[in-house]
Design a protein around this motif. Structure first.
Motif, short mmCIF file in Angstrom:
data_model
loop_
_atom_site.label_atom_id
_atom_site.label_comp_id
_atom_site.label_asym_id
_atom_site.label_seq_id
_atom_site.Cartn_x
_atom_site.Cartn_y
_atom_site.Cartn_z
N LYS A 66 100.28 119.23 -2.17
CA LYS A 66 100.30 120.64 -2.50
C LYS A 66 99.05 121.31 -1.93
O LYS A 66 97.94 120.83 -2.13
N THR A 67 99.27 122.41 -1.24
CA THR A 67 98.17 123.18 -0.67
C THR A 67 98.38 124.65 -0.98
O THR A 67 99.47 125.19 -0.72
N LEU A 68 97.36 125.28 -1.53
CA LEU A 68 97.44 126.71 -1.84
C LEU A 68 96.48 127.47 -0.94
O LEU A 68 95.26 127.24 -0.97
N LEU A 69 97.02 128.36 -0.12
CA LEU A 69 96.21 129.27 0.69
C LEU A 69 96.04 130.55 -0.11
O LEU A 69 97.02 131.26 -0.39
N ILE A 91 104.23 122.92 -0.52
CA ILE A 91 104.46 121.60 -1.10
C ILE A 91 105.16 120.75 -0.06
O ILE A 91 106.25 121.06 0.40
N ASP A 92 104.47 119.69 0.33
CA ASP A 92 104.94 118.81 1.41
C ASP A 92 105.17 119.63 2.69
O ASP A 92 104.23 120.19 3.21
N GLY A 108 96.78 119.33 -9.22
CA GLY A 108 96.78 118.46 -8.05
C GLY A 108 96.88 119.18 -6.73
O GLY A 108 97.22 118.58 -5.71
N THR A 109 96.58 120.48 -6.74
CA THR A 109 96.70 121.29 -5.53
C THR A 109 95.36 121.43 -4.82
O THR A 109 94.33 121.66 -5.45
N LYS A 471 100.93 122.66 10.48
CA LYS A 471 102.28 122.42 10.99
C LYS A 471 102.98 121.44 10.07
O LYS A 471 102.42 120.38 9.75
N ASP A 472 104.16 121.79 9.61
CA ASP A 472 104.95 120.93 8.77
C ASP A 472 104.20 120.55 7.49
O ASP A 472 104.36 119.46 6.96
N GLY A 473 103.35 121.47 7.01
CA GLY A 473 102.58 121.23 5.79
C GLY A 473 101.32 120.44 5.97
O GLY A 473 100.54 120.29 5.02
#
Length: 480
Positions: A66-69, A91-92, A108-109, A471-473
């Motif tokens: 999980k990544t939050l911009l 997410i992914d 968990g982000t 790219k692609d998460g």
């Protein structure tokens, strides 16, 4: 100083190196036994065979990434506007949501502060040559697979670092290379492959050497063995070569309808396949639920392709208004390049440079026709045969500012080009939406330091102005 993380530790000879394991030694001996025809495919396929199982196991065991911009603005590629106060959760491989409520990050982000940068969809180049972009023509004709593969690998990563997360490859032995990128072995953009460009004898792409003419029975030339081109003159062979590319995984087919700039012995004004030939080709790709992109510069070549039912015209720099009207009436796509000066085609010399000058003269009128008639227009760079020309990919995108607003130029290289890619229909190699930032879309994103809708020139220097490339998460660059 270059630091190699754990992900790539296997690429160097350290204590855990597997380079001398019996399995890899046996693989190396197998590679040595490969013919010239199979070396490029063998290099990638051998690597993929060893890499895919391990990656598949890792994916089944790992928790979602999980990544939050956050603290960002967002370029809406459909509307052509920039909106503020946005955060994007990935997410992914997909965008989970675009949020303007400042919702807290899920547990968990990984949170990345974009510092008020503008998030744009990953850029898409609709006319690229993955294998040929960075390889000088003399090396290509020399046929050394090792140097060709090495140069292409380096250029694929540079392409991604310029913010291009997807390319439509319009000619080259790219199938195994695409597999290597998709498997995570080689960093690079998504590839929509055409495989070998299909031409007649003497057409653009026929790079046979003098000692390879005439054919010795059914013997293929070096460029054909490599998979760069397929030279055909009979309808049966035309159908066969198209089906071979589709069998190998082509998302669309590239057919040569006229001469070209970079083929030294194919005059720019020549026309190749007959209208009947092209109709047969259209029938084959229709059976495979995809489309043909035809290389054509002149009115005659373009009109012949349109009458045959081809839905995508490449280049078309020499057409007249009558032909442009026909493109518009047929509802075909115009996929072209804003070539303006020799700086955009510095790899050309001699007769190639003379032909390039003709293209430069035709470029302004072509874009004027496209705007006036509302032609569906895609953007591509068509960089060839030069590692020095690679950075022109970004500059050529900003050339669109001569005819389009900054927002329209960005729309063309994102949402617009994605619509062209969708013509691949059931042959589309990637499940998911590209060219947009919205729930469920594939997570191909670039964070720009500044607002490219206000200043399109920011795109020209990605090293300085692109602070994050995903790219692609997966984050491939992050200076934030």
């Amino acid at each position: 100083m270059l630091r190699i993380g754990s992900k790539y530790r296997h690429l160097v000879h350290d204590a855990g190196c597997g380079c001398l394991t019996p399995d890899l030694q046996r693989a190396a001996h197998r590679l040595e036994a490969l013919s010239r025809r199979g070396l490029l495919s063998g290099l990638a396929a051998t690597a993929i065979a060893g890499a895919i199982p391990a990656r598949g196991i890792a994916q089944t065991q790992a928790k979602p990434i999980k990544t939050l911009l956050t603290n960002a603005r967002l370029f809406d590629s459909k509307a052509g506007t920039v909106v503020g106060n946005v955060q994007v959760l990935v997410i992914d491989h997909q965008i989970a949501y675009v949020d303007r409520t400042r919702a807290p990050a899920p547990e968990g982000t990984t949170v990345i502060d974009c510092r008020d940068g503008v998030i744009i969809p990953g850029l898409i180049d609709a006319h690229w040559h993955t294998i040929f972009a960075a390889v000088p023509l003399n090396q290509l004709l020399g046929g050394d697979p090792g140097i060709i593969f090495a140069a292409s690998t380096a250029e694929a990563q540079r392409t991604l670092m310029r913010g291009f997360t997807t390319v439509r490859d319009l000619g080259g032995p790219v199938f195994s290379f695409k597999q290597a990128i998709d498997a995570g072995i080689v960093p690079g953009p998504r590839i929509y492959p055409s495989g070998a460009m299909i031409t007649t004898s003497g057409g653009h792409g026929d790079l046979r050497l003098p000692n390879e003419i005439p054919r010795d029975g059914g013997k293929l030339s070096g460029s054909e063995l490599m998979g760069g081109a397929a030279v055909v003159d009979a309808v049966g062979d035309l159908r066969l070569r198209i089906r071979e590319q589709l069998l190998r995984g082509a998302s669309q087919i590239k057919i040569v309808g006229s001469g070209g700039v970079s083929s030294p012995r194919s005059p720019l004004d020549m026309t190749t396949f007959s209208e009947e030939d092209l109709r047969h080709a259209v029938g084959v790709v229709a059976d495979w639920n995809t489309y043909i992109a035809v290389h054509a510069y002149t009115p005659r070549a373009v009109q012949r392709a349109l009458r045959a039912g081809i839905s995508c015209i490449e280049h078309a720099h020499l057409i007249d208004e009558e032909t442009a009207i026909m493109i518009a009436e047929k509802g075909a796509w115009l996929s072209t390049q804003p070539f303006l000066t020799m700086a955009d085609a510095a790899s050309q010399s001699g007769v190639g440079a003379e032909r390039a000058e003709q293209i430069f003269k035709g470029t302004p009128a072509l874009y004027q026709y496209a705007r006036k008639l509302g032609i569906k227009t895609a953007w591509g760079s068509d960089v060839l045969f030069s590692p020095e020309l690679g950075p022109r990919q970004n500059v050529m995108l900003t050339h669109l500012g001569n005819w389009y607003s900054n927002a329209e130029a960005l729309q063309m290289a994102t949402y617009g080009n994605a619509q062209l890619l969708a013509l691949s229909n059931l042959r589309n190699p990637y499940a998911g939406k590209l060219g947009v930032i919205e729930n469920g879309a594939l997570a191909d994103l670039v964070v720009v330091n500044g607002n490219p809708v206000e200043n399109l020139a920011l795109i020209e220097d990605p090293q300085k102005n692109f602070s994050l490339i995903m790219k692609d998460g997966h984050v491939h660059k992050n200076t934030l």
